[in-house]
Design a protein around this motif. Sequence first.
Motif, mmCIF file in Angstrom:
data_model
loop_
_atom_site.group_PDB
_atom_site.id
_atom_site.type_symbol
_atom_site.label_atom_id
_atom_site.label_comp_id
_atom_site.label_asym_id
_atom_site.label_seq_id
_atom_site.Cartn_x
_atom_site.Cartn_y
_atom_site.Cartn_z
ATOM 1 N N GLY A 19 0.813 -1.217 0.000
ATOM 2 C CA GLY A 19 0.000 0.000 0.000
ATOM 3 C C GLY A 19 0.842 1.261 0.000
ATOM 4 N N ILE A 20 1.902 1.269 0.793
ATOM 5 C CA ILE A 20 2.786 2.436 0.835
ATOM 6 C C ILE A 20 3.465 2.635 -0.521
ATOM 7 C CG2 ILE A 20 4.931 3.324 1.848
ATOM 8 C CD1 ILE A 20 3.994 2.075 4.518
ATOM 9 N N MET A 21 3.876 1.556 -1.142
ATOM 10 C CA MET A 21 4.506 1.656 -2.474
ATOM 11 C C MET A 21 3.521 2.187 -3.510
ATOM 12 S SD MET A 21 7.696 0.820 -2.534
ATOM 13 C CE MET A 21 7.956 1.679 -1.031
ATOM 14 N N GLN A 22 2.283 1.740 -3.450
ATOM 15 C CA GLN A 22 1.275 2.214 -4.402
ATOM 16 C C GLN A 22 1.020 3.711 -4.236
ATOM 17 O OE1 GLN A 22 -0.239 0.518 -6.971
ATOM 18 N NE2 GLN A 22 1.318 -0.991 -6.422
ATOM 19 N N VAL A 23 0.810 4.132 -3.002
ATOM 20 C CA VAL A 23 0.561 5.552 -2.745
ATOM 21 C C VAL A 23 1.790 6.373 -3.105
ATOM 22 C CG1 VAL A 23 0.043 7.247 -0.935
ATOM 23 C CG2 VAL A 23 -1.191 5.076 -0.995
ATOM 24 N N SER A 24 2.960 5.839 -2.818
ATOM 25 C CA SER A 24 4.202 6.538 -3.141
ATOM 26 C C SER A 24 4.360 6.725 -4.651
ATOM 27 C CB SER A 24 5.386 5.763 -2.575
ATOM 28 O OG SER A 24 6.588 6.415 -2.863
ATOM 29 N N SER A 25 3.943 5.740 -5.426
ATOM 30 C CA SER A 25 4.046 5.882 -6.882
ATOM 31 C C SER A 25 3.045 6.910 -7.415
ATOM 32 C CB SER A 25 3.846 4.535 -7.571
ATOM 33 O OG SER A 25 2.510 4.108 -7.470
ATOM 34 N N TRP A 26 1.926 7.091 -6.723
ATOM 35 C CA TRP A 26 0.933 8.083 -7.152
ATOM 36 C C TRP A 26 1.294 9.484 -6.698
ATOM 37 C CZ3 TRP A 26 -3.319 4.620 -4.728
ATOM 38 C CH2 TRP A 26 -3.598 3.557 -5.583
ATOM 39 N N GLY A 28 4.323 10.403 -4.684
ATOM 40 C CA GLY A 28 5.731 10.702 -4.451
ATOM 41 C C GLY A 28 6.106 10.301 -3.033
ATOM 42 N N GLY A 29 7.388 10.110 -2.830
ATOM 43 C CA GLY A 29 7.881 9.607 -1.553
ATOM 44 C C GLY A 29 7.643 10.526 -0.370
ATOM 45 N N TRP A 30 8.000 11.806 -0.523
ATOM 46 C CA TRP A 30 7.871 12.732 0.601
ATOM 47 C C TRP A 30 6.414 13.004 0.948
ATOM 48 C CZ3 TRP A 30 11.543 13.275 3.846
ATOM 49 C CH2 TRP A 30 12.861 13.183 3.431
ATOM 50 N N GLN A 31 5.567 13.088 -0.071
ATOM 51 C CA GLN A 31 4.145 13.313 0.193
ATOM 52 C C GLN A 31 3.533 12.115 0.925
ATOM 53 O OE1 GLN A 31 5.667 13.904 -2.668
ATOM 54 N NE2 GLN A 31 5.223 16.020 -3.228
#
Length: 130
Positions: A19-26, A28-31
Amino acid sequence: MKKWIIAALIILPLIEFWGIMQVSSWLGGWQTFGLIVLFSMAGAYLTLAEGRKVWTEAQLQLQQGQIPGRKLLEGLCVLAGGLLLLIPGFFTDLIGITFLLPFTRSFYQQIMLHWLEKRIREGSFSIRKF
């Protein structure tokens, strides 16, 4: 019961990581990191507020000579919600928040109450002194 706990300890981090990877791809990492921190802070505030409310109501029931059985279940729900919010990730945060909100907390209370009633009827519920 141990099998469920072991499975949860293996599967839950994998789901959270995904889930964190999916949100991060949408986003960005810092957001994504900021969103996780924001959810944790909001969850901590909500846990404290709801915990204080449940504690106050339980004390009031005790002062009136009543046993605060349902309030204890509410307190367990608030505790579970707070613990789930400590785990980094979005899925546990969503579940944790549902444990904290009063209108969804009653659902979990009913499940716990039915579980307790079933155990007591079967005679498999016992309280052990440590």
